[in-house]
Design a protein around this motif. Structure first.
Motif, mmCIF file in Angstrom:
data_model
loop_
_atom_site.group_PDB
_atom_site.id
_atom_site.type_symbol
_atom_site.label_atom_id
_atom_site.label_comp_id
_atom_site.label_asym_id
_atom_site.label_seq_id
_atom_site.Cartn_x
_atom_site.Cartn_y
_atom_site.Cartn_z
ATOM 1 N N ALA A 128 -47.353 7.743 62.862
ATOM 2 C CA ALA A 128 -46.496 6.961 61.977
ATOM 3 C C ALA A 128 -45.048 7.127 62.416
ATOM 4 C CB ALA A 128 -46.660 7.411 60.527
ATOM 5 N N ARG A 129 -44.272 6.083 62.261
ATOM 6 C CA ARG A 129 -42.846 6.193 62.562
ATOM 7 C C ARG A 129 -42.048 5.384 61.544
ATOM 8 N NH1 ARG A 129 -44.400 2.314 66.837
ATOM 9 N NH2 ARG A 129 -43.110 0.431 66.651
ATOM 10 N N THR B 228 -41.523 0.884 58.493
ATOM 11 C CA THR B 228 -42.523 1.833 58.983
ATOM 12 C C THR B 228 -43.601 1.155 59.832
ATOM 13 O OG1 THR B 228 -43.808 1.577 56.958
ATOM 14 C CG2 THR B 228 -42.192 3.360 57.005
ATOM 15 N N CYS C 166 -34.620 6.803 64.595
ATOM 16 C CA CYS C 166 -36.076 6.693 64.522
ATOM 17 C C CYS C 166 -36.682 8.083 64.418
ATOM 18 C CB CYS C 166 -36.589 5.990 65.780
ATOM 19 S SG CYS C 166 -38.352 5.653 65.806
ATOM 20 N N TRP D 48 -42.966 3.612 69.981
ATOM 21 C CA TRP D 48 -43.682 4.838 70.322
ATOM 22 C C TRP D 48 -43.131 5.432 71.618
ATOM 23 C CZ3 TRP D 48 -45.576 6.511 66.253
ATOM 24 C CH2 TRP D 48 -46.367 5.741 65.386
ATOM 25 N N CYS E 104 -36.770 1.534 68.056
ATOM 26 C CA CYS E 104 -37.711 2.489 67.475
ATOM 27 C C CYS E 104 -39.115 2.076 67.885
ATOM 28 C CB CYS E 104 -37.562 2.527 65.954
ATOM 29 S SG CYS E 104 -38.511 3.829 65.143
ATOM 30 N N TYR F 137 -47.631 2.212 61.480
ATOM 31 C CA TYR F 137 -48.723 3.181 61.443
ATOM 32 C C TYR F 137 -49.765 2.873 62.520
ATOM 33 C CZ TYR F 137 -46.906 4.379 56.832
ATOM 34 O OH TYR F 137 -46.097 4.781 55.796
ATOM 35 N N ILE G 266 -45.541 7.577 55.583
ATOM 36 C CA ILE G 266 -44.349 8.250 56.062
ATOM 37 C C ILE G 266 -43.181 7.860 55.176
ATOM 38 C CG2 ILE G 266 -43.791 6.426 57.739
ATOM 39 C CD1 ILE G 266 -42.739 8.654 59.604
ATOM 40 N N GLY H 89 -40.650 10.091 63.581
ATOM 41 C CA GLY H 89 -42.074 9.817 63.449
ATOM 42 C C GLY H 89 -42.932 11.015 63.743
#
Length: 124
Positions: free
Chosen positions: A49-50, A58, A33, A106, A104, A60, A70, A35
């Protein structure tokens, strides 16, 4: 651990564009992962974003949907953040992050490895 170096920040007028790059080195084979987070004075840290590197999926933040993209170049171990239609409220220090957690998110990404950051300033 993974070493990350961001580049591409700078100053731009509103409605302009910038592309940030994040080059990864070290133990990148375990990275799942990657971001971008941003931090502005007086504001909380925000996940921007990741990307789940195995599948390319992805996520956002609502504040950047439709404006930021991304992407990844696996051959170069690099992740990009294309930022279009920039607004003054996008002004912040932008940090690249990476982790090897199978999840994955935040939270998991915030606990991974971080780069030193690159400043983005958008003037009205």
């Amino acid at each position: 651990r993974v070493q990350l170096v961001e580049s591409g920040g700078g100053s731009v007028q509103a409605e302009g564009s910038l592309r940030l790059s994040c080059a990864a080195s070290g133990y990148t084979s375990s990275t799942n992962c990657m971001g971008w987070f941003r931090l502005a004075p007086g504001k909380e840290r925000e996940g921007v974003a990741r990307i789940y590197t195995q599948l390319g999926s992805t996520v956002y933040a609502d504040s950047v949907k439709g404006r930021f993209t991304i992407s990844q170049d696996n051959a170069k171990n690099t992740v990009y953040l294309q930022m279009n239609s920039l607004k003054p409220e996008d002004t912040a220090m932008y940090y690249c992050a990476a982790n090897s957690s199978p999840r994955c998110s935040w939270n998991s990404l915030s606990l991974g490895d971080w780069g030193p950051g690159t400043q983005v300033t958008v003037s009205s």
